[in-house]
Design an enzyme around this catalytic site. Structure first.
Site, PDB file in Angstrom:
ATOM      1  N   ASP A  39       0.917  -7.825  16.214  1.00  0.00           N
ATOM      2  CA  ASP A  39      -0.472  -8.264  16.121  1.00  0.00           C
ATOM      3  C   ASP A  39      -0.558  -9.679  16.700  1.00  0.00           C
ATOM      4  O   ASP A  39       0.448 -10.263  17.078  1.00  0.00           O
ATOM      5  CB  ASP A  39      -0.971  -8.189  14.677  1.00  0.00           C
ATOM      6  CG  ASP A  39      -0.212  -9.132  13.758  1.00  0.00           C
ATOM      7  OD1 ASP A  39       0.653  -9.902  14.239  1.00  0.00           O
ATOM      8  OD2 ASP A  39      -0.471  -9.091  12.545  1.00  0.00           O
ATOM      9  N   ASP A  49      -2.258   1.331  10.952  1.00  0.00           N
ATOM     10  CA  ASP A  49      -1.223   0.578  10.249  1.00  0.00           C
ATOM     11  C   ASP A  49      -1.832   0.076   8.960  1.00  0.00           C
ATOM     12  O   ASP A  49      -3.055  -0.086   8.868  1.00  0.00           O
ATOM     13  CB  ASP A  49      -0.754  -0.636  11.061  1.00  0.00           C
ATOM     14  CG  ASP A  49      -1.708  -1.808  10.896  1.00  0.00           C
ATOM     15  OD1 ASP A  49      -2.796  -1.755  11.493  1.00  0.00           O
ATOM     16  OD2 ASP A  49      -1.392  -2.749  10.144  1.00  0.00           O
ATOM     17  N   CYS A  58       5.934  17.178  -0.989  1.00  0.00           N
ATOM     18  CA  CYS A  58       6.475  16.204  -0.033  1.00  0.00           C
ATOM     19  C   CYS A  58       7.934  16.523   0.313  1.00  0.00           C
ATOM     20  O   CYS A  58       8.717  16.920  -0.548  1.00  0.00           O
ATOM     21  CB  CYS A  58       6.375  14.803  -0.633  1.00  0.00           C
ATOM     22  SG  CYS A  58       7.059  13.512   0.413  1.00  0.00           S
ATOM     23  N   CYS A 105      10.122  14.286   1.568  1.00  0.00           N
ATOM     24  CA  CYS A 105      10.918  13.062   1.748  1.00  0.00           C
ATOM     25  C   CYS A 105      12.183  13.082   0.876  1.00  0.00           C
ATOM     26  O   CYS A 105      12.302  13.874  -0.067  1.00  0.00           O
ATOM     27  CB  CYS A 105      10.084  11.826   1.437  1.00  0.00           C
ATOM     28  SG  CYS A 105      10.010  11.378  -0.306  1.00  0.00           S
ATOM     29  N   CYS A 162      11.525  12.643  -2.941  1.00  0.00           N
ATOM     30  CA  CYS A 162      10.990  13.817  -3.644  1.00  0.00           C
ATOM     31  C   CYS A 162      12.001  14.960  -3.705  1.00  0.00           C
ATOM     32  O   CYS A 162      11.950  15.783  -4.622  1.00  0.00           O
ATOM     33  CB  CYS A 162       9.693  14.279  -2.977  1.00  0.00           C
ATOM     34  SG  CYS A 162       8.347  13.116  -3.239  1.00  0.00           S
ATOM     35  N   HIS A 196       8.922   7.315   0.061  1.00  0.00           N
ATOM     36  CA  HIS A 196       7.924   8.363  -0.217  1.00  0.00           C
ATOM     37  C   HIS A 196       6.554   8.014   0.373  1.00  0.00           C
ATOM     38  O   HIS A 196       5.939   8.832   1.067  1.00  0.00           O
ATOM     39  CB  HIS A 196       7.783   8.617  -1.714  1.00  0.00           C
ATOM     40  CG  HIS A 196       6.579   9.444  -2.023  1.00  0.00           C
ATOM     41  ND1 HIS A 196       6.528  10.797  -1.771  1.00  0.00           N
ATOM     42  CD2 HIS A 196       5.337   9.090  -2.465  1.00  0.00           C
ATOM     43  CE1 HIS A 196       5.318  11.246  -2.064  1.00  0.00           C
ATOM     44  NE2 HIS A 196       4.579  10.234  -2.492  1.00  0.00           N
TER      45      HIS A 196
HETATM   46 ZN   LIG Z   1       8.065  12.161  -1.140  1.00  0.00          ZN
END
Ligand SMILES: [Zn+2]
Length: 391
Positions: free
Chosen positions: A100, A281, A320, A322, A325, A351
């Site tokens: 940025d 973002d 999820c 990930c 999880c 996560h």
């Molecule tokens: Zn997750």
């Protein structure tokens, strides 16, 4: 210089693969690889996505990350980063990076001493030291940092700003953009500079006519490889943000990627995708993780510190994919959050980031197969309908 003087954008291109209404799926090509849009970019403020290694960020499916010019300018200093080979080399991230302009932090974190057309004098939030940012200087700093996409210096008034303030900020943002562009072009002549492109920031707050005027003025100043929409998600009413994005959709070229700065939360991201935005973002996924807050498709935003999770042996979000999880339950994550353990910050960061990256991935697939409208409607109903009372 006029529009006839295109900005050097070698290595950058954008290809639209499909649309549903205003929603778009595309591929933004950069010198460090493609970004499949819509895409969420994790924020690496200090040259690090907080608590994660670059390999972990990559494993989340993130392709492009963001770093903050203001922070890296103050510490460790852009010249040092440049001497050490630029940000990609310094932080060992080989994918695309966006920096940025530092404008947002200068106006929000630092103590402002003076804003003039020439530039902004401010005091560091770290040690109170005094600094002067000019449009040219900000381009030079971002040149040294060497991100693929760099941003023009802009002034974005806060939500609720009056028309006169917004008009003045638009005028200054345009003036600064022209100076950023000219400095960018002159630096292009230097042999050692890496392939970069400069995105302008479109301001105008929630005034439709000022947004349209700013878009016209900015598009006159160059053939940009991408456009950033700033000045939203700064405290205005949500309806105003959605209307503004709809107004802007009609004013912006379809073949250019649009980066909506500072958005967002999962539901906001999906609504912005529906209104033609491609890149996003936000610090929410990483910041929330450090406060024990996580997202779940079926339950919305939940605070895992809540006592009701004490014996909850389910993952944060059963839907999820990930690492967190797949491996841990809420009871353990609650314990880590309550004890303020570092592993808890890391696991919830993994996560929350995967939640947004995956949401953007699925939105993309649904745009390409044409089912985005009904899918996103169902998703939002589920996410917002079951919102936890403790959230
Ligand atoms: Zn997750």
């Amino acid at each position: 210089m006029t529009k006839d003087t295109p900005l050097p954008a070698e290595g950058f291109s954008f290809r639209l693969l499909g649309t549903v209404g205003q929603a778009r799926a595309g591929t933004f090509q950069t010198p460090h690889g493609p970004v499949h849009t819509p895409a969420f970019m994790p924020v690496g403020t200090q040259g690090t996505v907080k608590t994660l290694t670059p390999d972990e960020v990559e494993a989340l499916g993130a392709s492009m990350i963001l770093a903050n010019t203001y922070h890296l300018f103050l510490r460790p200093g852009h010249e040092l980063v440049g001497d050490l080979g630029g940000l990609h080399q310094f932080m060992r991230w080989n994918g695309p990076i966006l920096t940025d302009s530092g404008g947002f932090q200068v106006f929000s974190l630092a103590r402002i001493n003076k804003i003039q057309d020439e530039g902004v004098t401010f005091q560091s939030h770290i040690d109170g030291s005094s600094h002067f940012f000019t449009p040219e200087g900000v381009v030079e700093i971002q040149r040294a940092l060497s991100a693929d996409v760099i941003m023009a210096f802009d002034q974005g008034p806060p939500g609720g700003a009056d028309r006169r303030t917004v008009e003045e900020a638009n005028r200054r943002t345009l003036l600064w953009l022209e100076r950023c562009r000219d400095r960018f072009l002159s630096l292009e002549d230097e042999i050692s500079t890496p392939a970069q492109t400069l995105f302008p920031v479109l301001q105008g707050n929630v005034f439709d006519d000022l947004r349209l005027q700013q878009a016209r003025d900015v598009l006159r100043l160059g053939d940009w490889a991408g456009l950033a929409i700033g000045g939203l998600s700064v405290g205005e009413a949500k309806e105003d943000m959605w209307r503004t994005l709809e107004v802007m959709d009609s004013a912006l070229p379809s073949g250019t990627p649009r980066y909506l700065m500072g958005v967002g939360y999962p539901d906001d991201l999906l609504r912005a995708v529906a209104r033609g935005c491609d890149l996003f973002d936000c610090v929410a996924p990483t910041r929330n993780a450090r406060h024990g807050t996580a997202w779940s498709e079926a339950e919305g935003q939940v605070n895992l510190r809540h006592a009701r999770f004490k014996r909850d042996t389910h993952p944060v979000d059963p839907a999820c994919d990930c690492y967190t999880c797949q491996r841990f339950d809420r009871a353990y994550l609650r314990h880590l959050a309550v004890a303020n353990e570092w592993l808890g910050h890391r696991l919830l960061t993994i996560h929350n980031l995967r939640f947004l990256v995956s949401l953007a991935e699925r939105a993309r697939a649904r745009i390409i197969d044409g089912s985005f409208a009904s899918w996103s409607r169902d998703w939002l109903t589920r996410y917002e309908g079951a919102r936890s009372p403790s959230a």
